[in-house]
Design a protein around this motif. Sequence first.
Motif, PDB file in Angstrom:
ATOM      1  N   SER A   1       2.586  -0.909   0.087  1.00  0.00           N
ATOM      2  CA  SER A   1       3.760  -0.981  -0.908  1.00  0.00           C
ATOM      3  C   SER A   1       3.415  -0.302  -2.142  1.00  0.00           C
TER       4      SER A   1
ATOM      5  N   SER B   1       5.769   2.923  -3.017  1.00  0.00           N
ATOM      6  CA  SER B   1       6.569   2.620  -4.367  1.00  0.00           C
ATOM      7  C   SER B   1       6.281   3.849  -5.409  1.00  0.00           C
TER       8      SER B   1
ATOM      9  N   ILE C   1       8.339  -5.633  -2.626  1.00  0.00           N
ATOM     10  CA  ILE C   1       7.442  -5.037  -1.812  1.00  0.00           C
ATOM     11  C   ILE C   1       8.225  -4.111  -0.868  1.00  0.00           C
TER      12      ILE C   1
ATOM     13  N   ASN D   1       7.344  -1.648   2.481  1.00  0.00           N
ATOM     14  CA  ASN D   1       6.731  -1.306   3.538  1.00  0.00           C
ATOM     15  C   ASN D   1       7.389  -0.412   4.545  1.00  0.00           C
TER      16      ASN D   1
END
Length: 269
Positions: free
Chosen positions: A84, A88, A196, A198
């Motif tokens: 993550s 990000s 989060i 993913n």
Amino acid sequence: MHDIHRSTKDEELTEEELIELVLDEQQKALAQEQEEHQQGKKPKKQKPIVKWIVWSMAFVLFLNTFALIFQIYSIPAIEFLKVSAQLSAQEDIKTYKKAVVEISTGSSKGTGFAISPDGLIVTNAHVVEDAQTLLVIFPEEGLMEAKLLQSFPDVDLALLQVTGDELPSLSLAENPSYSKNEHVYFIGNPLAFTGIANEGTLLESTPLEDWQEPVMMMEAPVYRGNSGSPVINADGEVIGIVFATMKHEPYGRVGLFVPVQVLHRILNK
């Protein structure tokens, strides 16, 4: 029939919730003891049986604490946090995350995402089922009160509305191909975390009992709290909504999502 697992507020008390309750009681007890000490009162001596009960509860809490730590911070969980953080840092993921919200019902939390600048939000029906309150938290815009427009339990989708203008939103794919091994992203609020990002790979469709059409499976780290997460393709378009996990041979544990075509039909009614 496969054992499908949805995250609902009807589940038994988790270790995390148990620890939170016990810690709250500990803080109250410490505050009371400090207050009595300031007033010059001597603390009451506990009877042997009371001490035994207290130490037994402390030992159980100790074991539950470590069980929770290993559950949340196990190797797979640490890995998804690492992934993550890497994702990000990408500009496109940063943009997608702005439209993904945390949904709070007063007794549980889940994920949703905005699909229009005026605040139309998609989530799962089971996330908002019997909600005491409906609050939505945007990463940048903050907390907003939401209204439930419609719920569709037969396909586990729900539409919410918040009051806003020029809110971040995600685009819906019109007719995605769902190619096997296609790389996808999904963003949500799993376990005790928020925002989060993913990734996973598409597998194939599978029929479910009492569903009129199949849902899609993906190989991905889907956890409790990911319900309502958008599944996003390489073009940055939503192709589905995460709603559950299940074990399916030969893949093992897989994530399940409602195809975006189902959402389109709901929106076009």
